[in-house]
Design a protein around this motif. Structure first.
Motif, PDB file in Angstrom:
ATOM      1  N   PHE A   1      41.567  -5.477  41.930  1.00  0.00           N
ATOM      2  CA  PHE A   1      42.537  -6.443  41.444  1.00  0.00           C
ATOM      3  C   PHE A   1      42.551  -6.423  39.918  1.00  0.00           C
ATOM      4  CE2 PHE A   1      43.381 -10.678  39.695  1.00  0.00           C
ATOM      5  CZ  PHE A   1      44.608 -10.971  40.262  1.00  0.00           C
ATOM      6  N   ARG A   2      43.751  -6.501  39.378  1.00  0.00           N
ATOM      7  CA  ARG A   2      43.951  -6.709  37.948  1.00  0.00           C
ATOM      8  C   ARG A   2      45.376  -7.194  37.772  1.00  0.00           C
ATOM      9  NH1 ARG A   2      41.175  -4.277  33.451  1.00  0.00           N
ATOM     10  NH2 ARG A   2      42.241  -4.732  31.492  1.00  0.00           N
ATOM     11  N   ALA A   3      45.554  -8.377  37.200  1.00  0.00           N
ATOM     12  CA  ALA A   3      46.892  -8.958  37.087  1.00  0.00           C
ATOM     13  C   ALA A   3      46.894 -10.000  35.972  1.00  0.00           C
ATOM     14  CB  ALA A   3      47.312  -9.593  38.416  1.00  0.00           C
TER      15      ALA A   3
ATOM     16  N   GLU B   1      28.790  -3.163  46.364  1.00  0.00           N
ATOM     17  CA  GLU B   1      28.705  -3.462  44.938  1.00  0.00           C
ATOM     18  C   GLU B   1      29.974  -4.201  44.517  1.00  0.00           C
ATOM     19  OE1 GLU B   1      27.176  -0.598  41.627  1.00  0.00           O
ATOM     20  OE2 GLU B   1      29.342  -0.312  41.753  1.00  0.00           O
ATOM     21  N   THR B   2      29.797  -5.180  43.642  1.00  0.00           N
ATOM     22  CA  THR B   2      30.931  -5.944  43.134  1.00  0.00           C
ATOM     23  C   THR B   2      30.906  -5.917  41.610  1.00  0.00           C
ATOM     24  OG1 THR B   2      30.862  -7.411  45.049  1.00  0.00           O
ATOM     25  CG2 THR B   2      32.109  -8.177  43.137  1.00  0.00           C
ATOM     26  N   PHE B   3      32.076  -5.704  41.020  1.00  0.00           N
ATOM     27  CA  PHE B   3      32.169  -5.610  39.567  1.00  0.00           C
ATOM     28  C   PHE B   3      33.286  -6.517  39.067  1.00  0.00           C
ATOM     29  CE2 PHE B   3      34.471  -3.706  35.961  1.00  0.00           C
ATOM     30  CZ  PHE B   3      33.472  -3.748  34.993  1.00  0.00           C
ATOM     31  N   VAL B   4      32.959  -7.336  38.060  1.00  0.00           N
ATOM     32  CA  VAL B   4      33.947  -8.108  37.312  1.00  0.00           C
ATOM     33  C   VAL B   4      33.809  -7.705  35.862  1.00  0.00           C
ATOM     34  CG1 VAL B   4      34.722 -10.389  36.590  1.00  0.00           C
ATOM     35  CG2 VAL B   4      33.892 -10.041  38.917  1.00  0.00           C
ATOM     36  N   GLU B   5      34.892  -7.306  35.263  1.00  0.00           N
ATOM     37  CA  GLU B   5      34.870  -6.853  33.874  1.00  0.00           C
ATOM     38  C   GLU B   5      34.208  -7.891  32.970  1.00  0.00           C
ATOM     39  OE1 GLU B   5      38.107  -5.578  30.407  1.00  0.00           O
ATOM     40  OE2 GLU B   5      38.722  -5.684  32.509  1.00  0.00           O
TER      41      GLU B   5
ATOM     42  N   PRO C   1      39.123 -13.877  35.108  1.00  0.00           N
ATOM     43  CA  PRO C   1      40.198 -14.294  34.200  1.00  0.00           C
ATOM     44  C   PRO C   1      41.374 -13.326  34.219  1.00  0.00           C
ATOM     45  CG  PRO C   1      38.045 -14.354  33.111  1.00  0.00           C
ATOM     46  CD  PRO C   1      37.865 -13.612  34.396  1.00  0.00           C
ATOM     47  N   ALA C   2      42.524 -13.815  33.850  1.00  0.00           N
ATOM     48  CA  ALA C   2      43.733 -12.991  33.804  1.00  0.00           C
ATOM     49  C   ALA C   2      43.490 -11.740  32.967  1.00  0.00           C
ATOM     50  CB  ALA C   2      44.886 -13.799  33.222  1.00  0.00           C
ATOM     51  N   GLY C   3      43.943 -10.596  33.475  1.00  0.00           N
ATOM     52  CA  GLY C   3      43.821  -9.342  32.757  1.00  0.00           C
ATOM     53  C   GLY C   3      42.500  -8.629  32.931  1.00  0.00           C
ATOM     54  N   HIS C   4      41.529  -9.250  33.605  1.00  0.00           N
ATOM     55  CA  HIS C   4      40.222  -8.626  33.824  1.00  0.00           C
ATOM     56  C   HIS C   4      40.234  -7.779  35.095  1.00  0.00           C
ATOM     57  CE1 HIS C   4      38.891 -11.224  30.645  1.00  0.00           C
ATOM     58  NE2 HIS C   4      37.630 -10.890  30.793  1.00  0.00           N
ATOM     59  N   ASP C   5      39.416  -6.751  35.086  1.00  0.00           N
ATOM     60  CA  ASP C   5      39.301  -5.854  36.231  1.00  0.00           C
ATOM     61  C   ASP C   5      38.301  -6.426  37.228  1.00  0.00           C
ATOM     62  OD1 ASP C   5      39.789  -3.576  37.735  1.00  0.00           O
ATOM     63  OD2 ASP C   5      38.157  -2.464  36.802  1.00  0.00           O
ATOM     64  N   PHE C   6      38.661  -6.393  38.510  1.00  0.00           N
ATOM     65  CA  PHE C   6      37.781  -6.829  39.592  1.00  0.00           C
ATOM     66  C   PHE C   6      37.862  -5.774  40.687  1.00  0.00           C
ATOM     67  CE2 PHE C   6      37.788  -9.033  43.816  1.00  0.00           C
ATOM     68  CZ  PHE C   6      36.431  -9.338  43.865  1.00  0.00           C
ATOM     69  N   ARG C   7      36.708  -5.260  41.114  1.00  0.00           N
ATOM     70  CA  ARG C   7      36.723  -4.234  42.153  1.00  0.00           C
ATOM     71  C   ARG C   7      35.353  -4.145  42.810  1.00  0.00           C
ATOM     72  NH1 ARG C   7      36.599  -1.399  37.272  1.00  0.00           N
ATOM     73  NH2 ARG C   7      34.768  -0.027  37.004  1.00  0.00           N
ATOM     74  N   GLY C   8      35.315  -3.450  43.936  1.00  0.00           N
ATOM     75  CA  GLY C   8      34.042  -3.276  44.626  1.00  0.00           C
ATOM     76  C   GLY C   8      34.239  -2.647  45.992  1.00  0.00           C
TER      77      GLY C   8
ATOM     78  N   LEU D   1      48.358  -9.013  44.384  1.00  0.00           N
ATOM     79  CA  LEU D   1      47.354  -9.520  45.293  1.00  0.00           C
ATOM     80  C   LEU D   1      46.131  -8.622  45.234  1.00  0.00           C
ATOM     81  CD1 LEU D   1      49.621 -10.221  48.400  1.00  0.00           C
ATOM     82  CD2 LEU D   1      48.891 -11.848  46.652  1.00  0.00           C
ATOM     83  N   VAL D   2      45.002  -9.142  45.696  1.00  0.00           N
ATOM     84  CA  VAL D   2      43.813  -8.305  45.805  1.00  0.00           C
ATOM     85  C   VAL D   2      44.115  -7.199  46.807  1.00  0.00           C
ATOM     86  CG1 VAL D   2      41.415  -8.211  46.560  1.00  0.00           C
ATOM     87  CG2 VAL D   2      42.216 -10.150  45.198  1.00  0.00           C
ATOM     88  N   ASP D   3      43.958  -5.966  46.371  1.00  0.00           N
ATOM     89  CA  ASP D   3      44.235  -4.811  47.212  1.00  0.00           C
ATOM     90  C   ASP D   3      43.003  -4.486  48.039  1.00  0.00           C
ATOM     91  OD1 ASP D   3      46.048  -2.380  47.791  1.00  0.00           O
ATOM     92  OD2 ASP D   3      44.117  -1.483  47.258  1.00  0.00           O
ATOM     93  N   ILE D   4      43.160  -4.414  49.342  1.00  0.00           N
ATOM     94  CA  ILE D   4      42.057  -4.113  50.246  1.00  0.00           C
ATOM     95  C   ILE D   4      42.406  -2.858  51.022  1.00  0.00           C
ATOM     96  CG2 ILE D   4      40.676  -4.920  52.201  1.00  0.00           C
ATOM     97  CD1 ILE D   4      41.246  -7.781  51.283  1.00  0.00           C
ATOM     98  N   SER D   5      41.473  -1.910  51.047  1.00  0.00           N
ATOM     99  CA  SER D   5      41.717  -0.639  51.723  1.00  0.00           C
ATOM    100  C   SER D   5      40.527  -0.281  52.628  1.00  0.00           C
ATOM    101  CB  SER D   5      41.926   0.466  50.682  1.00  0.00           C
ATOM    102  OG  SER D   5      42.141   1.703  51.308  1.00  0.00           O
ATOM    103  N   PRO D   6      40.790   0.022  53.910  1.00  0.00           N
ATOM    104  CA  PRO D   6      42.087   0.187  54.562  1.00  0.00           C
ATOM    105  C   PRO D   6      42.748  -1.162  54.857  1.00  0.00           C
ATOM    106  CG  PRO D   6      40.319   0.539  56.148  1.00  0.00           C
ATOM    107  CD  PRO D   6      39.665   0.394  54.818  1.00  0.00           C
ATOM    108  N   SER D   7      44.045  -1.241  54.645  1.00  0.00           N
ATOM    109  CA  SER D   7      44.765  -2.508  54.756  1.00  0.00           C
ATOM    110  C   SER D   7      44.877  -3.017  56.175  1.00  0.00           C
ATOM    111  CB  SER D   7      46.163  -2.352  54.155  1.00  0.00           C
ATOM    112  OG  SER D   7      46.900  -1.362  54.861  1.00  0.00           O
TER     113      SER D   7
END
Length: 326
Positions: free
Chosen positions: A77-79, A96-100, A118-125, A41-47
């Motif tokens: 997220f990466r899965a 800031e938002t980043f998609v590989e 897409p599957a296997g791509h890095d997503f974070r921000g 799942l998309v990891d959100i911190s603090p949860s």
């Protein structure tokens, strides 16, 4: 009639899909297994600042996520599954938002702007929210059993998309989101039909974005126009180097300038200025904002420069334009 399970979880809880009717030759992937699912799942911190609700159908897991406080947070997220994000409300003071595979974005208002990872791509921000975000996440199995076999869905090399809008895809996503909220009352066949539609929509937009044919009579191709225009819109207040825009279109700067003017009717820098003015015209409707504040917000370093640019396009000063809004 069986309904998909609905669950409310925290960041570390496992989300178990509802037992589905048997589908021939379908074996759920590891990311759908009970003991591994929370990691995908998309990891959100603090949860502890989020509330999550979910439902699952063969090949698709949907969760709605509501941030509960105006607290800065990070996400990642990466899965091995595709991820579609549909924010019903997304406004931030900073972030800031980043998609590989794509440039980073600092877009502040991304309400109703979709993102596809897409599957296997890095997503974070990260973000410092202006309004508490409400987002629906769609985790899509590339080998899901409901996809039309003619699509060859699992064989498609999907391209990442960041902060875009497509009315048909949005409507389909919204219908699936409503099913999460009304999981007990909706027929399973209806949900599965929507999953099929969703896969078709994703294939369609992937094709639209990937058209690589030559532009009409020397202009930019459709995918180049969309990509460049979206980037300018997302970064309208920034100084955007010509080389950056040319790189997005995969052209040399000189070739890009000629093709851009042919497609949009004006050079890149003038188009950028025009978009700043259009943004400023919207802000002028807010009487609490001063003209100087608006000028800075849309990227003008001086009020006089902003006034001249607005007058050139509208024939009015900012004060006169605002007065005429009444």
């Amino acid at each position: 009639m069986a309904s998909p399970a609905e669950t409310t979880v925290n960041q570390s809880a496992a989300l178990a899909p509802h037992p589905a009717r048997p589908i021939v030759e379908y074996h759920p992937p590891a990311w759908l297994h009970r003991d591994l699912e929370s990691r995908s799942l998309v990891d959100i911190s603090p949860s502890e600042i989020v509330s999550r609700h979910s439902a699952a159908w063969p090949g698709l897991h949907v969760e709605t996520v509501q941030v509960m406080r105006h607290t800065p947070f990070e996400y990642s997220f990466r899965a091995p599954c595709h991820l579609l994000l549909a924010p019903e409300l997304g406004e931030r003071y900073d972030g800031e938002t980043f998609v590989e595979g794509l440039p980073r974005s600092t877009l502040r208002d991304f309400t109703r702007k979709l993102t596809f990872v897409p599957a296997g791509h890095d997503f974070r921000g990260w973000q410092r929210p202006r309004a508490v975000p409400r987002t629906t996440y769609f985790y899509i199995d590339p080998r899901g059993p409901l996809a039309d076999p003619a699509l060859r869905f699992s064989e498609i090399e999907f391209k990442p998309r960041l902060f875009f809008y497509d009315s048909d895809l949005w409507e389909t996503a919204l219908k699936l989101k409503l099913l999460v909220e009304n999981a007990r009352s909706m027929p399973r066949q209806y949900a599965e039909a929507l999953v099929i539609v969703l896969t078709h929509e994703l294939v369609r937009i992937n094709g639209d974005d990937g058209l690589q044919g030559p532009g009409s009579r020397g202009g930019l191709a459709s995918w180049q126009q969309k990509r460049v225009a979206a980037y300018i819109e997302e970064n309208v207040a920034d100084d955007i180097p010509l080389a950056t825009l040319a790189g997005l279109a995969r052209l040399s700067p000189s070739h890009f300038c000629r093709s851009f003017k042919h497609s949009f009717g004006v050079p890149p820098h003038r188009y950028h200025t025009n978009r700043r003015i259009e943004r400023a015209k919207q802000l002028l409707a807010n009487r609490e904002l001063t003209v100087t504040t608006i000028a800075l917000d849309v990227g003008f370093s001086e009020t006089s420069t902003f006034t001249a640019a607005l007058h050139k396009l509208t024939g009015q000063t900012p004060t006169r334009y605002r007065r005429n809004l009444d």
